[in-house]
Design a protein around this motif. Structure first.
Motif, short mmCIF file in Angstrom:
data_model
loop_
_atom_site.label_atom_id
_atom_site.label_comp_id
_atom_site.label_asym_id
_atom_site.label_seq_id
_atom_site.Cartn_x
_atom_site.Cartn_y
_atom_site.Cartn_z
N ILE A 457 0.81 -1.32 -0.13
CA ILE A 457 0.56 -0.53 0.25
C ILE A 457 0.88 1.27 -0.63
N ARG A 458 0.68 2.60 -0.63
CA ARG A 458 1.23 3.47 -0.79
C ARG A 458 0.47 4.91 -0.62
N SER A 459 1.21 5.33 0.03
CA SER A 459 0.12 6.87 -0.22
C SER A 459 1.42 8.69 -0.10
N PHE A 460 0.41 8.69 -0.72
CA PHE A 460 1.69 10.52 -0.61
C PHE A 460 0.72 11.46 -0.88
N PHE A 461 1.33 12.36 -0.10
CA PHE A 461 1.22 13.92 -0.32
C PHE A 461 1.88 14.58 -0.87
N LYS A 462 1.09 15.85 -1.76
CA LYS A 462 2.91 16.68 -2.08
C LYS A 462 1.99 18.63 -2.11
N SER A 463 2.74 18.81 -1.77
CA SER A 463 2.10 20.64 -1.63
C SER A 463 2.90 20.97 -2.75
N ILE A 464 2.67 21.61 -4.20
CA ILE A 464 3.67 22.14 -4.45
C ILE A 464 3.30 23.63 -4.94
N PHE A 465 4.58 23.95 -6.65
CA PHE A 465 3.76 24.55 -7.47
C PHE A 465 4.49 25.35 -8.39
N TYR A 487 -0.66 26.86 -7.22
CA TYR A 487 0.29 25.81 -6.62
C TYR A 487 -0.82 24.84 -6.76
N THR A 488 -0.31 23.40 -6.32
CA THR A 488 -1.14 22.44 -6.27
C THR A 488 -0.39 21.60 -4.97
N LYS A 489 -1.73 20.56 -4.34
CA LYS A 489 -2.50 19.77 -3.36
C LYS A 489 -2.74 18.50 -3.94
N GLN A 490 -1.88 17.06 -3.49
CA GLN A 490 -1.93 16.29 -4.06
C GLN A 490 -2.53 15.27 -3.23
N TYR A 491 -3.43 14.53 -2.92
CA TYR A 491 -3.65 13.46 -1.75
C TYR A 491 -3.52 12.43 -2.59
N ASP A 492 -2.51 10.98 -2.66
CA ASP A 492 -2.80 9.36 -3.23
C ASP A 492 -2.36 8.47 -2.61
N ASN A 518 -6.92 15.76 -6.64
CA ASN A 518 -5.88 16.93 -6.64
C ASN A 518 -6.05 18.32 -6.07
N ARG A 519 -5.90 19.30 -6.31
CA ARG A 519 -6.44 20.94 -5.79
C ARG A 519 -5.29 21.69 -6.41
N VAL A 520 -5.42 22.15 -7.83
CA VAL A 520 -4.66 23.79 -8.26
C VAL A 520 -6.03 24.61 -8.02
N LYS A 521 -4.78 25.21 -7.13
CA LYS A 521 -4.67 27.08 -6.73
C LYS A 521 -4.56 27.83 -7.82
N LEU A 540 -6.75 33.26 -11.42
CA LEU A 540 -8.28 32.45 -10.99
C LEU A 540 -8.81 32.04 -10.87
N ASN A 541 -8.30 30.46 -11.56
CA ASN A 541 -9.47 29.04 -11.19
C ASN A 541 -8.97 28.59 -10.40
N LEU A 542 -9.76 27.33 -9.34
CA LEU A 542 -9.94 26.56 -8.94
C LEU A 542 -9.98 25.37 -9.24
N VAL A 543 -9.62 24.04 -9.22
CA VAL A 543 -9.17 23.12 -9.98
C VAL A 543 -9.86 22.05 -8.67
N ASP A 544 -10.65 21.19 -8.57
CA ASP A 544 -10.45 20.00 -7.65
C ASP A 544 -10.48 18.67 -9.59
N ILE A 545 -9.29 17.74 -8.72
CA ILE A 545 -9.42 16.79 -9.58
C ILE A 545 -9.55 15.25 -8.89
N LYS A 546 -10.71 15.12 -9.29
CA LYS A 546 -10.47 13.36 -8.35
C LYS A 546 -10.52 12.50 -9.55
N GLY A 547 -9.40 11.45 -9.26
CA GLY A 547 -8.97 10.48 -10.34
C GLY A 547 -8.67 8.90 -9.71
#
Lengths: 688, 383
Positions: A457-465, A487-492, A518-521, A540-547
């Motif tokens: 099992i694996r998991s990661f959180f990453k905040s980057i821009f 900015y992006t925040k990723q939860y996997d 993922n959230r792109v701010k 401008l945009n705020l994007v939420d990505i569920k994948g």
């Protein structure tokens, strides 16, 4: 609760797997068994063949284990797999990864950029032999310009490379592609390797290439790789609405490219390793425009030149302390000519010149048997000159400092890092974007919950821009210096399952599945100035990505001499615009399909092999509003390839015939930029 | 048993791949009708108004909408349904529209064409090729179309042209070279006035209006006005209202008045102006002025009395709707009811909006349009 879900999931996977074994077999059998009617002309010697087979098995095993233990999703295409794919460039190959959309403007020359997990092209870093390739001007790397000719391996990491001993730049992107070139390896008694290849086919393609590896002495080897590509870029395309039905030939898609690359690899007496490389690339091409009402033909052209030198050095100073250093200088030139745009100076003739200097040092210290720490520091200098009115001539200094640590136990691996980014922009004229400072964390873990090594099992959180590019900030017609980074925040969360088998039909099986959010701010988008020709960039945009990404690979041994392999990827991505106040709230963002995937299968029998691949992209919208006028049809292509390997004397000869887009489907990846229909490619390669 | 299983699963996978792979049969995108926006007026003198939407560049999304006053409805995207046989439809960036006699003209800039249609049905009559065409105006059974460049690919030919089209034969009859990147035109008396922008060579913009004698079809004069001219409208008193875009840095947008008797600038309004509509004695002006220094748009609305050449205090939008309009992009005044139509390009890449304001400045109705609603043309009972 989580535990229970995961356990059940695993059990189900195992049960399902038993049935699937036969279904895949049947599927493959139906598709391919009747296609192969081979008659061997030359047989490889048994020992050589066996050695090759063993090597192949070993590579497969290593790849499997790397994919499995990576705490970030890792997808690899390498060696034989890469050779089998119907791909001319790196861009063609990355389409077979899950979670990836390739933005492709069509043809050999058309811009091809990668968008990983819908966060946008600028969030994927590209590394060439471990050193970043950047484009400070537009932040995009055209993967169509990298041929597969001298590429040994392509790795795609979502998040970052699952290894803390790396440059600070390695921690600095939301996803990374590593292009690793062929490294010279000499068997005893060997001093030279030559590989000559010639590709030809549709679109007037002519692509000769040469690779020469030479052993200078026991410690140093040299390699030279060069290629030339020429194509007239002409192909038929068709547009219809059911009433009009127009077929025409793509114009102005001609391209001419040249690449020379020379490198030295060495080991010093203290067993530290080093390498140095010079890379030169040059192209000229037509820029085919959009196919619009009453206008199919264009005459814009571009020329570019790129030179870089890079070097790396790695030394184990003590048992606990290791050091790695990288250096690169890069010089880029692009010229753009638009004969449709005549001003007082004549035809519009824009020139852009970029310089880059990159230095990196990484230090690894092993505190004890399970605890390692890394401190990496990078410095990067970028400049851009352009012959544009009101151009500010920006210079950017970037400092990256990464502190990373890894806790490695038998069944658990935890990595964490904090990246500090310090950016300073200066301009000769007007206003600079000034200083920016950011600290961003990443946390990754990989865990083997059971005794059996197969399941992890694996998991990661990453905040980057990503920083706004020079174009975003300073381009005369659109730039805006007050932009913030994107900015992006990723939860996997995902799992991997991999197993090798002996003496069964199924020889290897691996499955990796990840669910992510993922959230792109502060997404940087172009918004209008006071008319359509003048745009400005805004956060401008705020994007939420569920994948969900699924990647399944399997290898089969049907009979002594018949091997099959099959791969399947599937991606589900709900990427929605959730900007407060937007009129199209929760609409899928442009060009992101809800479903996409690929299927690959190959059969190898004696000296022959056959490969089939299928790529599917579901319907998309070409603008923010999900309405009928913005609808883009799904597309899917079937590609096939036949390969024949033989020996002439001691030299390996390989013949390949490919048919791409077998059923001649006309489609656009980017609206109004048509993709080629059925096309052919032939390769002859000779290795000595 | 096992064999049955493979067949079963194999078939399932093949079916999934096949089904997932369905593409809808292509068909022309039908028009969309919005009802009950406003009451129908079956005998209205002004039957309707065409709205042309530019569509974002390279997207091939130019589209045509129609406000039907007699039936009280809005028809969105009518061109494709009426003309399904035209490859790739109306084209890319429809910059201007005009009605003359029984014909409707749409100037499609990036598609290098003038689309001529039946004014009643929007059915194509003919397409006229003209590279980089911009605006259209009419006079004496002729259409005059400005184009940014006379010749493409000639580095020594930065000048623009005006092409004369016979509205009966729909052939280009004459062409005349004017300034660089000409924009709007108007005919007053026997003279054609053309606003030159020079937008391809910043900061060396043009700053003149070309004056063309209609009999000899020669340029007789250049009137010096200001840099980067764009709009040019005639009032009923023989004056021309000309807008300057400024340079987006230090030189602001302004509005100038030219007296066509003297062919000289007689008045300067320090009012930013992107576009204006003149009806009777009133000019309705809006401005979306972009500045590279602030990186912002400044939006304003103003009115001018063209008889006295004075600014009328206040705005033609009085109910606060102006706050909702992101990018005002087009303006027209109903010749009978004096309703003011203002279009909003929103963010240029999503559908725009058309607002109708009463003479009191209050919003009567609004409706979703195509992308970047830009120009309007009224259709009379007599057309």
């Amino acid at each position: 609760m989580l535990w229970v879900i995961l356990t059940t999931k695993m059990i189900r996977t195992r049960i399902a797997f038993r049935g699937d074994k036969y279904c895949f077999y049947a599927f493959l059998a139906i598709l391919w068994c009747h296609c192969i009617r081979p008659e061997p002309l030359f047989a490889q010697t048994d020992s050589l063949k066996k050695a090759n087979e063993l090597k192949e098995v070993k590579i497969r095993a290593i790849k499997l284990s790397r994919r499995q233990t990576s705490s970030t999703p890792l997808q690899i295409l390498s060696g034989a797999d890469l050779e089998k794919l119907n791909s001319l460039s790196v861009a063609d190959a990355v389409r077979f990864f899950s979670g990836v959309q390739l933005k492709d403007y069509g043809g050999i020359g058309g811009l091809k950029t990668i968008n990983v997990r819908s966060m946008g092209t600028n969030h994927t870093a590209v590394f060439y032999d471990g050193v970043p390739i950047t484009n400070a001007q537009n932040g995009q790397v055209d993967l169509g310009k990298f041929s597969l000719d001298n590429i040994e391996e392509i790795e795609l990491y979502s998040g970052q490379k699952s290894e803390i001993f790396q440059s600070a730049r390695g921690f600095a992107s939301a996803s990374s592609i590593y292009l690793n070139t062929l490294q010279p390896k000499f068997e005893k008694g060997e001093e030279d390797h030559f590989k000559l290849a010639l590709k030809t086919g549709s679109f007037g393609l002519l692509n000769p290439s040469l690779l020469w590896q030479h052993k200078l002495n026991d410690r140093v080897s040299a390699s030279l790789s060069t290629e030339y590509t020429q194509s007239n870029g002409r192909y038929k395309f068709r547009y219809t609405n059911g009433v009009y039905d127009t077929t025409a030939v793509r114009n102005n898609g001609d391209v001419e490219r040249m690449r020379v690359e020379a490198g030295l690899n060495g080991v010093l007496p203290d067993s530290s390793t080093w390498n140095a490389k010079v890379y030169f690339y040059k192209d000229q091409m037509g820029l085919p425009g959009p196919i619009i009402g009453n206008r199919f033909d264009y005459d814009q052209r571009s020329w570019s030149k790129n030179l870089f030198v890079q070097s790396s050095y790695e030394k184990k100073i003590t048992d606990a302390y290791r050091l790695k250093a990288l250096a690169k200088y890069s010089n880029d030139y692009t010229r753009y000519l638009d004969p449709d745009f005549v001003n007082l100076d004549g035809l519009l003739n824009n020139r852009f010149h970029q310089h880059e200097l990159y230095l990196s040092v990484a230090n690894q210290y092993k505190i004890n048997s399970w605890w390692t720490a890394v401190l990496s520091g990078d410095y990067q200098l970028n400049t851009l000159d352009a012959n544009l009115d009101h151009f500010p001539y920006p210079t950017r200094n970037t400092f990256l400092l990464a502190l990373a640590t890894q806790l490695h136990f038998d069944r658990l691996d935890i990595q964490a890092n904090l990246l500090g980014t310090f950016v300073n922009d200066k301009v000769k004229y007007y206003t600079a974007a000034g200083n920016k400072q950011e600290f961003t964390p990443t946390l990754m873990l990989s865990w083997q919950p059971f005794e059996q090594k197969e399941f992890r099992i694996r998991s990661f959180f990453k905040s980057i821009f990503r920083m706004p590019t020079f174009n975003d900030l300073y381009y005369t017609l659109i730039g805006r210096t007050s932009l913030k980074p994107e900015y992006t925040k990723q939860y996997d969360l995902g799992f991997t399952y991999a197993k090798l088998f002996d003496n069964t039909l199924l020889r290897s099986f691996s499955l990796q599945t990840d669910a992510y959010f993922n959230r792109v701010k502060d997404k940087i988008i172009a918004v209008p100035g006071n008319n359509g020709f003048r745009w400005s960039m805004k956060n401008l945009n705020l994007v939420d990505i569920k994948g969900i990404d699924v990647n399944m690979q399997s290898g089969w041994s049907i009979a002594q001499e018949l091997q099959l392999n099959m791969g399947l990827t599937y991606t589900y991505q709900q990427a929605q615009d959730v900007t407060p106040g937007t009129a199209y709230y929760k609409n899928q963002i442009p060009y992101i399909p809800l479903h996409s995937g690929s299927l690959m299968g190959g059969a190898q029998w004696r000296n022959y092999s056959f490969n089939y691949s299928y790529i599917y992209t579901s319907e998309r919208y070409n603008q923010a509003a999900n309405i009928p006028v913005n609808y883009v049809k799904p597309w899917y292509t079937h590609d096939i390839a036949f390969h024949y390997n033989t020996l002439i004397g001691k030299n390996k000869v390989r013949l390949t015939a490919e048919v791409n887009n077998l059923f001649n489907q006309y489609y656009d990846v980017v609206e109004n930029f048509p993709m080629p229909g059925r096309s052919y490619r032939f390769t002859l390669s000779y290795q000595l | 048993m096992k064999y049955m299983k493979f067949l079963k699963y194999g078939t399932i996978i093949i079916l999934i791949v096949t089904f997932a792979s369905c593409r809808k049969d292509p068909q022309p995108i039908p028009e969309e009708i919005t009802n009950t926006l406003f009451p129908a007026e079956p005998n209205a003198a002004v039957k309707g108004m065409y709205v042309v939407n530019e569509g974002n560049m390279n997207m091939n999304k130019a589209s045509l909408d129609y406000v039907d006053f007699t039936q009280g409805l809005y028809r969105k995207n009518i061109y494709n349904q009426v003309n399904p046989e035209v490859t790739k439809g109306l084209g890319d960036v429809a910059n201007d529209i005009g009605v003359y006699g029984a014909k409707l003209y749409v100037v499609v800039n990036i598609s290098n064409k003038i689309e001529v249609m039946d004014v009643k049905t929007a059915k194509r009559i003919k397409m006229i090729d003209l590279v980089n065409c911009r605006y259209v105006t009419f006079h004496g059974n002729k259409a005059y179309v400005s184009a940014y460049l006379g010749k493409v690919g000639d580095p020594k030919a930065p000048q623009g042209i005006v092409a004369e089209i016979d509205t009966a034969t729909l052939q280009i009859t004459r062409k005349i070279e004017v300034g660089r990147q000409p924009e709007e035109m108007a005919v007053v008396g026997n003279k054609l006035y053309v606003a030159n922008s020079g937008g391809y060579s910043p900061p060396n913009y043009e700053r003149t209006v070309s004056v063309i004698d209609m009999d000899s079809f020669t340029e007789i004069k250049r009137i010096d006005v200001a840099i980067n001219l764009h709009r040019l409208k005639a009032d009923q008193y023989g004056d021309l209202y000309v807008t300057s875009r400024g340079d987006y840095y230090d030189i602001p947008s302004k509005l100038f008045v030219i007296d066509t008797k003297t062919d000289l600038v007689k008045k300067t309004f320090n009012v930013a102006a992107s576009n204006l509509a003149i009806d009777g004695d009133k000019a309705y002006v809006y401005s979306t002025e972009y500045s590279y220094i602030t990186g912002e748009n400044t939006i304003s609305y103003s009115m001018i009395n063209v008889k006295d050449e004075t600014i009328i205090p206040g705005s033609f939008i009085s109910d606060g709707t102006d706050k909702k309009i992101k990018i005002p992009y087009g303006i027209a005044v109903h010749p009978v009811t004096k309703d003011v139509f203002v279009s909003d390009a929103t963010d240029y890449v999503t559908p725009g909006r058309l607002y109708c304001f009463g003479a009191d400045g209050r919003q009567k109705w609004s409706v979703e349009t195509g992308d970047i609603p830009a120009s309007f043309a009224f259709v009379y009972k007599t057309n």
